[in-house]
Design an enzyme around this catalytic site. Structure first.
Site, PDB file in Angstrom:
ATOM      1  N   HIS A   7      33.151   7.835  72.137  1.00 11.07           N
ATOM      2  CA  HIS A   7      33.916   8.870  72.627  1.00 11.07           C
ATOM      3  C   HIS A   7      33.862   9.110  74.171  1.00 11.07           C
ATOM      4  O   HIS A   7      32.981   8.703  74.738  1.00 11.07           O
ATOM      5  CB  HIS A   7      33.407  10.186  71.959  1.00 11.07           C
ATOM      6  CG  HIS A   7      32.118  10.328  71.572  1.00 11.07           C
ATOM      7  ND1 HIS A   7      31.207   9.808  70.426  1.00 11.07           N
ATOM      8  CD2 HIS A   7      31.169  10.546  72.354  1.00 11.07           C
ATOM      9  CE1 HIS A   7      30.379  10.316  70.645  1.00 11.07           C
ATOM     10  NE2 HIS A   7      29.841  10.513  71.736  1.00 11.07           N
ATOM     11  N   ASP A  25      25.527   3.353  72.078  1.00 13.70           N
ATOM     12  CA  ASP A  25      25.671   4.627  71.498  1.00 13.70           C
ATOM     13  C   ASP A  25      26.607   4.543  70.485  1.00 13.70           C
ATOM     14  O   ASP A  25      27.779   4.219  70.551  1.00 13.70           O
ATOM     15  CB  ASP A  25      25.865   5.718  72.607  1.00 13.70           C
ATOM     16  CG  ASP A  25      25.656   7.020  71.600  1.00 13.70           C
ATOM     17  OD1 ASP A  25      24.515   7.529  71.286  1.00 13.70           O
ATOM     18  OD2 ASP A  25      26.454   7.758  71.516  1.00 13.70           O
ATOM     19  N   GLU A  70      22.702   1.352  68.253  1.00 15.80           N
ATOM     20  CA  GLU A  70      21.871   2.623  68.064  1.00 15.80           C
ATOM     21  C   GLU A  70      22.760   2.985  66.587  1.00 15.80           C
ATOM     22  O   GLU A  70      23.818   3.950  66.657  1.00 15.80           O
ATOM     23  CB  GLU A  70      22.327   3.490  69.010  1.00 15.80           C
ATOM     24  CG  GLU A  70      21.455   4.902  68.802  1.00 15.80           C
ATOM     25  CD  GLU A  70      22.086   6.103  68.265  1.00 15.80           C
ATOM     26  OE1 GLU A  70      21.545   6.885  67.817  1.00 15.80           O
ATOM     27  OE2 GLU A  70      23.397   5.981  68.443  1.00 15.80           O
ATOM     28  N   HIS A  97      14.871  11.485  71.042  1.00 17.38           N
ATOM     29  CA  HIS A  97      15.780  12.815  71.524  1.00 17.38           C
ATOM     30  C   HIS A  97      16.596  13.393  70.379  1.00 17.38           C
ATOM     31  O   HIS A  97      16.730  14.306  70.284  1.00 17.38           O
ATOM     32  CB  HIS A  97      16.571  12.654  72.804  1.00 17.38           C
ATOM     33  CG  HIS A  97      17.726  11.517  72.392  1.00 17.38           C
ATOM     34  ND1 HIS A  97      17.662  10.253  72.262  1.00 17.38           N
ATOM     35  CD2 HIS A  97      19.082  11.970  72.058  1.00 17.38           C
ATOM     36  CE1 HIS A  97      18.663   9.904  71.856  1.00 17.38           C
ATOM     37  NE2 HIS A  97      19.610  10.950  71.794  1.00 17.38           N
ATOM     38  N   ASP A  98      16.629  12.317  69.202  1.00 16.26           N
ATOM     39  CA  ASP A  98      17.363  12.912  67.993  1.00 16.26           C
ATOM     40  C   ASP A  98      16.614  13.386  66.970  1.00 16.26           C
ATOM     41  O   ASP A  98      15.482  13.251  67.190  1.00 16.26           O
ATOM     42  CB  ASP A  98      18.330  11.798  67.801  1.00 16.26           C
ATOM     43  CG  ASP A  98      19.401  11.601  68.553  1.00 16.26           C
ATOM     44  OD1 ASP A  98      20.062  12.719  69.060  1.00 16.26           O
ATOM     45  OD2 ASP A  98      19.975  10.495  68.571  1.00 16.26           O
ATOM     46  N   ARG A 105      17.949  20.368  68.348  1.00 19.44           N
ATOM     47  CA  ARG A 105      17.215  18.990  69.061  1.00 19.44           C
ATOM     48  C   ARG A 105      16.521  19.446  70.221  1.00 19.44           C
ATOM     49  O   ARG A 105      15.600  18.483  70.652  1.00 19.44           O
ATOM     50  CB  ARG A 105      18.229  17.843  69.071  1.00 19.44           C
ATOM     51  CG  ARG A 105      18.835  17.303  67.662  1.00 19.44           C
ATOM     52  CD  ARG A 105      19.791  16.300  67.834  1.00 19.44           C
ATOM     53  NE  ARG A 105      20.844  16.778  68.344  1.00 19.44           N
ATOM     54  CZ  ARG A 105      22.004  16.030  68.775  1.00 19.44           C
ATOM     55  NH1 ARG A 105      21.944  14.703  68.512  1.00 19.44           N
ATOM     56  NH2 ARG A 105      22.895  16.501  69.350  1.00 19.44           N
TER      57      ARG A 105
HETATM   58  C1  GLC Z   1      23.734   9.263  69.576  1.00 18.75           C
HETATM   59  C2  GLC Z   1      22.761  10.122  70.299  1.00 18.75           C
HETATM   60  C3  GLC Z   1      22.899  11.457  70.172  1.00 18.75           C
HETATM   61  C4  GLC Z   1      24.361  11.746  70.109  1.00 18.75           C
HETATM   62  C5  GLC Z   1      25.466  11.184  69.524  1.00 18.75           C
HETATM   63  C6  GLC Z   1      26.909  11.258  69.808  1.00 18.75           C
HETATM   64  O1  GLC Z   1      23.518   9.192  68.278  1.00 18.75           O
HETATM   65  O2  GLC Z   1      21.665   9.447  70.329  1.00 18.75           O
HETATM   66  O3  GLC Z   1      22.063  12.234  70.782  1.00 18.75           O
HETATM   67  O4  GLC Z   1      24.657  13.184  69.799  1.00 18.75           O
HETATM   68  O5  GLC Z   1      25.215   9.644  69.622  1.00 18.75           O
HETATM   69  O6  GLC Z   1      27.314  10.773  71.097  1.00 18.75           O
END
Ligand code: GLC
Length: 636
Positions: free
Chosen positions: A173, A273, A315, A384-385, A509
């Site tokens: 996105h 991502d 990811e 970070h998540d 988070r």
């Molecule tokens: C990934 C990132 C997360 C983010 C999401 C949307 O999962 O790690 O922090 O909110 O993508 O971009």
């Protein structure tokens, strides 16, 4: 239909770039097959394919000689090494900006970190940034971090210390402030086709019936009304993150340009991502679809042509059976992403810590061990998540537990509402419709340090430190590249200041995204402090990993049979070397029969622990290795 060779189309690279010619010719068939499998019906398929090839050539020609030299010298499996240890950090929260980061490299080197994941650096509107994952310009560094020249200088400084770099490409996105979105809002149909935009709610309603919600509390549904153009746009994550429409090949090529732009900044590992979301199809969950895999394979082939030294990390934080597919399958086995996050194991470590029972974790190993040779995991305890409990109910049921009650217990335990729980976390993205929730909180707070400090309870403080090191040790030796999360090396507890920032307060988070206080970090040098104990322990674990090639990811792990359900044990083997890694996730002293060491292979008569230095004589089957509560051994 794309069926002509680039040479016939006049694409032969200018000059005498034999290496590029070779790679193009070698990869062309796969490039064409993959591209066609996705785009052959598209009216602009052929002209866009030509643009794709021109893009590959352009970025190869622009690639700096030093990175081309690295492409040549890097072994194809450079990233499997036991010597790599990563850390993920927000540059602004770690040290202010990119200019200041080189002065912090000695700190990281002292810890043993030689691989940095810099959280998103590219322009992202304040207040609607999702921590940088809502990008408004993929090629402009956000001014709060500095500029491209600062990043290049940092890269150079890192290279001088033999450190590797990982950046994100936010593929799924853009921010609604991105130029493409702005043009789409203004009515430009070319750019409206870059997104999933609809005149009314008919199709969005259909999609919504089968698509889960990612942020149900703060961004329910998957579409957002855009008043400027009177249309509905797909926004799977936050309403300000517009999903790119990869059914349009122009979007693919535009994002490929950004990928290769990052490659040419000297990125060693590109974190893709949210790849599970990049293909949408009405009537499905629009996650993990086969076309998403085809797109990733196409990206891999493109990168192999123009930046062969750059590896890819997908990811995909999805169900265990789905994660494994991001390494590629069938003809593309080990030809998709080089890395994936071992999110299943990460979540299962938290399961073991709360329950003291290793059986659900062991039940899930069959899927995890399917990882193809030549690929690797990112192993981690925190990021970070949030922590998603994404493993299957079936695995929980298999060990005789009720999946609903088990998950409820874990949520209560880590959000601190379970009586006697030492953890201080919070539920993230609770969905009242499904009962799902994930968990926020720092490593230290979830391991009990925050509460123990509040209660000034020294025994509990020591216990929480032991738990922190147990969790790190388990993830460091498991196989894959450990990715520390900044602050965890010192036991940073939750930071609740995000609650006062309207751009962050809706997303808990932020409680585990600390702002580093360098006075606190200085305490890491003093082993009489909490920070010093955790820093020294983490450092020692890293040193042990780096000393032993057996910890490189050669698909060389075998789990020991669970003679004691509180104890997780595996053996890593390499040549004649065997290292037994034994972890007691229980709160009581555990006893493990010495038979467990003989069952798989001939064990030596004596074993020495790399962690404590202790020596053990391997006893009879009715004798035991004694492991203290939350203790562990790294024995060979
Ligand atoms: C990934 C990132 C997360 C983010 C999401 C949307 O999962 O790690 O922090 O909110 O993508 O971009």
């Amino acid at each position: 239909m794309v069926n002509t060779l680039p040479k016939e189309n006049g694409f032969e690279p200018k000059g005498k770039d034999k290496a590029l010619n070779f790679r193009l010719n070698e990869g062309l068939e796969s490039l064409m097959t993959l591209y066609q499998s996705i785009y052959q019906q598209h009216p602009k398929a052929e002209e866009t394919f030509e643009k794709l090839i021109r893009t590959l050539i352009k970025f190869d020609q622009e690639r700096a000689p030093e990175f081309k030299a690295q492409d040549q010298s890097k072994k194809s499996d450079w990233f499997l090494s036991n010597e790599l240890v990563g850390m993920s950090l927000y540059v602004d929260r770690f040290c202010g900006n990119l200019k200041k980061l080189p002065s912090k490299l000695p700190y990281l080197c002292e810890l043993g970190v030689n691989f940095l994941h810099l959280m998103p650096l590219f322009e992202s509107p304040a207040g609607e940034s999702d921590g940088g994952y809502a990008v408004s310009d993929f090629q402009k560094i956000d001014s709060k971090f500095g500029n491209l020249s600062d990043l290049k200088k940092l890269r150079k400084a890192m290279q001088d210390q033999e450190m590797h770099l990982m950046l994100d490409i936010v593929l799924n996105h853009t921010s609604h402030h991105h130029e493409w979105a702005q043009k789409a809002k203004a009515g430009d149909t070319y750019y409206q086709d870059f997104y999933y935009m609809y005149d009314n709610r008919w199709i969005p309603n259909e999609f919504d019936t089968s698509m889960p919600e990612i942020f149900p509390e703060t961004s329910p549904g998957n579409f957002t009304y855009v008043s400027e153009c009177d249309k509905w746009v797909m926004t799977v994550f936050h309403q300000y993150q517009w999903d790119l429409n990869f059914t349009n090949p122009a979007v693919f090529v535009a994002m490929l340009e950004n990928i290769l732009f990052y490659a040419n900044l000297g990125v060693d590992l590109l974190r893709i991502d949210a790849p599970a979301f990049i293909w949408k199809q009405n009537g499905t969950s629009s996650q993990n679809l086969p076309q998403a895999h085809q797109l990733l394979r196409l990206i891999k082939q493109c990168v192999k042509v123009s930046a062969p030294g750059m590896a890819l990390l997908g990811e995909a934080i999805v169900a265990p059976k789905e994660i494994i597919k991001y390494f590629g399958s069938e003809d593309y086995l080990a030809k998709e992403c080089d890395f994936a996050y071992n999110a299943t194991q990460m979540a299962l470590q938290w399961d073991m810590l709360a329950t003291g029972d290793t059986r659900v974790m062991l039940a899930a190993q069959h899927d995890i061990l399917q990882k193809p040779i030549g690929t690797s995991w990112i192993t981690y305890t925190r990021s970070h998540d949030d922590i998603g409990l994404g493993y299957e109910d079936e695995k929980i049921a298999q060990v005789g537990r009720d999946p609903y009650l088990h998950r409820q217990f874990l949520k209560d335990y880590y959000s601190g509402s379970y009586p006697g729980s030492p953890a201080k976390g919070a539920l993230f993205s609770s969905n009242p419709k499904t009962g799902d929730a994930r968990i926020s909180g720092s490593l230290a707070s979830l391991c009990g340090l925050e509460k123990a400090i509040e209660d000034a309870d020294h025994l509990e403080i020591d216990k929480s430190i032991q738990k922190i090191l147990l969790m790190q040790a388990h993830s460091f030796f498991l196989g894959g590249m450990p990715m520390l999360y900044y602050g965890d090396e010192l036991g940073y507890t939750n930071d609740y200041s995000y609650q006062n920032d309207p751009g962050k307060s809706y997303d808990n988070r932020w409680m585990h995204r600390p702002i580093i206080d360098w006075k606190k970090n200085a305490k890491g040098k003093n082993e009489n402090t909490v920070e010093g104990k955790i820093f020294a322990g983490t450092r020692k674990l890293i040193q042990i990993r780096k000393q032993l090639p057996v910890f490189g990811d050669q698909k060389n792990l075998t789990w020991l049979a669970p003679h004691n359900i509180h104890v997780a044990g595996f053996v890593r083997s390499y040549g004649s070397q065997k290292v037994y890694c034994i972890f007691n996730f229980g709160s009581e002293t555990a006893f493990l029969t010495w038979y467990a060491f003989r069952e798989l292979c001939k064990s030596p008569d004596e074993l020495q622990d790399h962690w404590t230095g202790e020596k053990f004589t391997v006893g009879q089957d009715n004798e035991y290795l004694i492991i203290p509560p939350y203790g562990f051994y790294i024995l060979d």
